[in-house]
Design a protein around this motif. Structure first.
Motif, short mmCIF file in Angstrom:
data_model
loop_
_atom_site.label_atom_id
_atom_site.label_comp_id
_atom_site.label_asym_id
_atom_site.label_seq_id
_atom_site.Cartn_x
_atom_site.Cartn_y
_atom_site.Cartn_z
N ALA A 200 5.53 -0.90 -0.84
CA ALA A 200 4.57 -2.01 -0.83
C ALA A 200 3.59 -1.77 0.31
CB ALA A 200 5.29 -3.35 -0.64
N TYR A 201 2.34 -2.12 0.07
CA TYR A 201 1.35 -1.97 1.13
C TYR A 201 0.20 -2.93 0.92
CZ TYR A 201 -1.68 0.80 -2.03
OH TYR A 201 -2.50 1.23 -3.07
N ASN A 202 -0.53 -3.20 1.99
CA ASN A 202 -1.70 -4.07 1.92
C ASN A 202 -2.94 -3.19 1.77
OD1 ASN A 202 -4.01 -5.75 2.72
ND2 ASN A 202 -2.43 -7.28 3.22
N LEU B 276 4.99 -7.49 6.51
CA LEU B 276 3.89 -7.11 5.63
C LEU B 276 2.91 -8.27 5.48
CD1 LEU B 276 2.83 -4.80 3.85
CD2 LEU B 276 4.13 -5.78 1.95
N ALA C 103 10.16 -1.20 -0.21
CA ALA C 103 10.27 -2.58 -0.68
C ALA C 103 10.90 -2.65 -2.05
CB ALA C 103 8.87 -3.23 -0.72
N SER D 255 10.83 -4.36 -5.83
CA SER D 255 9.81 -4.87 -6.75
C SER D 255 9.87 -6.38 -6.90
CB SER D 255 9.97 -4.21 -8.13
OG SER D 255 11.28 -4.39 -8.64
N VAL E 93 8.02 -8.23 -4.16
CA VAL E 93 6.57 -8.05 -4.13
C VAL E 93 5.87 -8.97 -5.12
CG1 VAL E 93 4.70 -6.38 -4.48
CG2 VAL E 93 6.76 -5.70 -3.24
N GLN F 145 2.73 -11.15 -3.87
CA GLN F 145 1.42 -11.08 -4.51
C GLN F 145 0.88 -12.45 -4.89
OE1 GLN F 145 2.48 -8.34 -7.65
NE2 GLN F 145 1.62 -6.58 -6.57
N ILE G 224 -1.72 -7.25 -1.69
CA ILE G 224 -0.48 -6.48 -1.56
C ILE G 224 -0.19 -5.77 -2.87
CG2 ILE G 224 2.02 -6.65 -1.27
CD1 ILE G 224 1.53 -8.85 0.78
N GLU G 225 0.04 -4.49 -2.79
CA GLU G 225 0.30 -3.66 -3.96
C GLU G 225 1.73 -3.13 -3.90
OE1 GLU G 225 -1.88 -2.72 -6.38
OE2 GLU G 225 -3.78 -3.49 -5.60
N PHE G 226 2.29 -2.89 -5.08
CA PHE G 226 3.57 -2.20 -5.17
C PHE G 226 3.33 -0.93 -5.94
CE2 PHE G 226 7.57 -1.04 -7.18
CZ PHE G 226 8.48 -1.19 -6.15
#
Length: 401
Positions: free
Chosen positions: A182-184, A264, A274, A276, A279, A283, A289-291
Motif C-alpha cells: 500500500a502506498y500514497n 500510512l 499491507a 488488501s 486498504v 481508500q 492510497i493505492e494497493f
C-alpha cells in the motif's frame, strides 16, 4: 447487504491489535512453535466422535474472529446470513467471537486435541498457516464433499489445492486476502510496481514491513523472483540478509502489526506491506492510497473453516459450510466484510444489485481480483515444523520481536 465504503468501521485485524493479540501470542509462542509439545498425532480412525448427533440434535457451536460476519446495521446482535440459515434449517447456532490470535487459540484448544478430548466446538476459523499445523497433527476431520455441492462447484480455483491440504479435504476458506503493498500515490509522486521500488532512495525511513514471520516473508521472496509455492531455506536466509541490511541502513522505518494503517494515513510512512482488506477501508477516507500486487506477484492467503476432532455435529457443520458457498449468501457476506471473496460467482450477484454502492463492490479488484491480478497471486508453501523454530528465531531478531 452492507457496503461499508461510506460507513468506515473498525477493521477486524485492527481490533485484534488493539485487544493485544500480539502479547497473547508471545505468551504461548513456545507452545505454538512446537517447543515442549509432545508427539500428539491423531490417526484418521480416531478423529470422529462415537456418534454424530446432527440428525437428532439441531445445534452447532462455531468459533470465529471478531468482526468477521455480517451484522444488521440497526441491531448488531443480528447476523442476517446466519439468522437466515437458522430459519431455513431449524438449527440453532452458538456463534462465538473468541478467536483473537492464531497462537493464542492454538494454546487454548490444543490440550484437548492432543489428549483426544472434545474441544466443545463443531467449527472453527483460523489462518491457513495455522490450519497446516492442525492438519499435520491430524486434529481436524475431513469433510464429506457429497454434502457440499456448493463448495465443490464454487470454491475459487486459486484456493483449491494448498500444499498443506491438497484438494481442501480438511479445510474450506472462509475469507481470503492478499498481502501486497500500500502506498500514497499523491504524497510519493510516482507509482510502485515492484517490491524493489520500496528500496528506492526517496523512501528511506518511510517504509514499514509486517512484523509477523508468516505474514511478511512470502512477498519479500517474490520480490527476489522466488516461486513461493516451493521456496527453500536458502531463499529464506537470502531474504533475511537483504532485510538486515535495510534495517541497518535505517531504510526500513519499523516493523508493524496493523498499526501501519495509522502511519500510512498520517503520512509518516509513504509505502508499506499491507493487507488488501485494510486498504479497502483506507481508500474510503483517502482515495490517494493505492494497493498494488507487484509485477513479481503477491501472496494469496485464506482463513479457513475446519471441523475439529470429536465434534458432535459434523454433518451439521458441513451443511453450514456449504450454505456459505451459495453465491447469494457469499455475496451478502462479501459486501459486509470486504475481504477477497472465495466464491467468484458471488461477483455476478453483487453486480446485479439495485443498490449502486453494493453493485460497485463487484468491480473492486480487492474483493474480486481481475484476471491480470489473479495471474500474479500464489499461495506460499507453509513453514514446516522442522523449520519454524530456526526461521522464527532469525526473523524475530531482525524485526525486534
Amino acid at each position: 447487504m452492507r457496503a461499508n465504503h461510506n460507513t468506515p468501521r473498525l477493521d477486524r485485524r485492527s481490533l485484534l491489535r488493539a485487544l493485544g493479540g500480539g502479547a497473547a501470542a508471545a505468551a504461548v509462542g513456545a507452545l505454538a512453535s512446537g517447543c515442549g509439545v509432545p508427539a500428539a498425532y491423531v490417526a484418521p480412525g480416531d478423529r470422529a466422535a462415537d456418534h454424530d448427533r446432527s440428525a437428532d440434535d439441531k445445534r452447532l457451536t462455531w468459533a470465529n474472529w471478531p468482526l468477521y460476519i455480517d451484522v444488521d446495521d440497526d441491531d448488531p446482535a443480528k447476523r442476517p446470513t446466519l439468522d437466515a440459515f437458522e430459519r431455513r434449517t431449524g438449527i440453532q447456532v452458538r456463534y462465538t467471537e473468541e478467536i483473537n490470535d492464531n497462537d493464542e487459540f492454538f494454546g487454548k484448544i490444543s490440550p484437548s486435541l492432543m489428549n483426544h478430548q472434545s474441544t466443545g466446538r463443531d467449527l472453527i476459523v483460523i489462518s491457513d498457516w495455522m490450519c497446516s499445523r492442525f492438519v499435520r497433527l491430524g486434529w481436524v476431520q475431513e469433510m464429506d464433499r457429497s454434502r457440499q455441492p456448493n463448495v465443490t462447484k464454487y470454491l475459487d480455483p486459486l484456493l483449491r489445492d494448498p500444499a498443506f491440504d491438497p484438494g481442501r479435504r480438511s479445510t474450506v476458506p472462509w475469507q481470503s486476502g492478499i498481502t501486497g503493498i500500500a502506498y500514497n500515490k499523491r504524497r510519493l509522486g510516482r507509482e510502485i510496481r515492484h517490491v524493489s521500488d520500496l528500496w528506492a532512495p526517496d523512501l528511506k525511513g518511510r517504509v514499514t514491513l509486517l512484523s509477523g514471520l508468516d505474514e511478511s516473508f512470502a512477498l519479500l521472496m517474490q520480490g527476489n523472483g522466488v516461486d513461493i509455492t516451493r521456496w527453500t531455506a536458502d531463499d529464506f536466509h537470502r531474504t533475511c540478509d537483504q532485510v538486515e541490511k535495510l534495517v541497518a541502513s535505517k531504510h526500513i522505518r519499523r516493523f508493524t502489526g496493523n498499526d501501519y494503517i495509522k502511519d500510512l494515513s498520517s503520512g509518516d510512512v509513504l509505502a508499506c506491506q499491507a493487507y488488501s482488506g485494510d486498504v479497502i477501508q483506507l481508500q474510503a477516507d483517502d482515495p490517494d492510497i493505492e494497493f498494488v500486487v507487484p509485477e513479481e506477484g503477491a501472496e494469496l492467503w485464506a482463513e479457513s473453516l475446519m471441523i475439529p476432532n470429536l465434534a458432535e455435529h459434523k454433518a451439521t457443520a458441513e451443511r453450514l459450510v456449504d450454505y456459505y458457498y451459495e453465491p447469494e449468501v457469499a455475496a451478502e457476506l462479501a459486501a459486509w466484510v470486504n475481504y477477497v471473496c472465495p466464491v467468484p460467482a458471488a461477483q455476478h450477484v453483487l453486480a446485479s444489485s439495485k443498490d449502486k454502492e453494493t453493485a460497485e463492490l463487484a468491480e473492486d479488484p480487492l474483493i474480486f481480483p481481475d484476471d491480470r491480478m489473479r495471474s500474479r497471486l500464489a499461495i506460499a508453501r507453509d513453514i514446516k515444523s522442522t523449520e519454524r523454530t530456526e526461521f522464527a528465531k532469525r526473523w524475530n531478531a531482525i524485526a525486534g520481536l
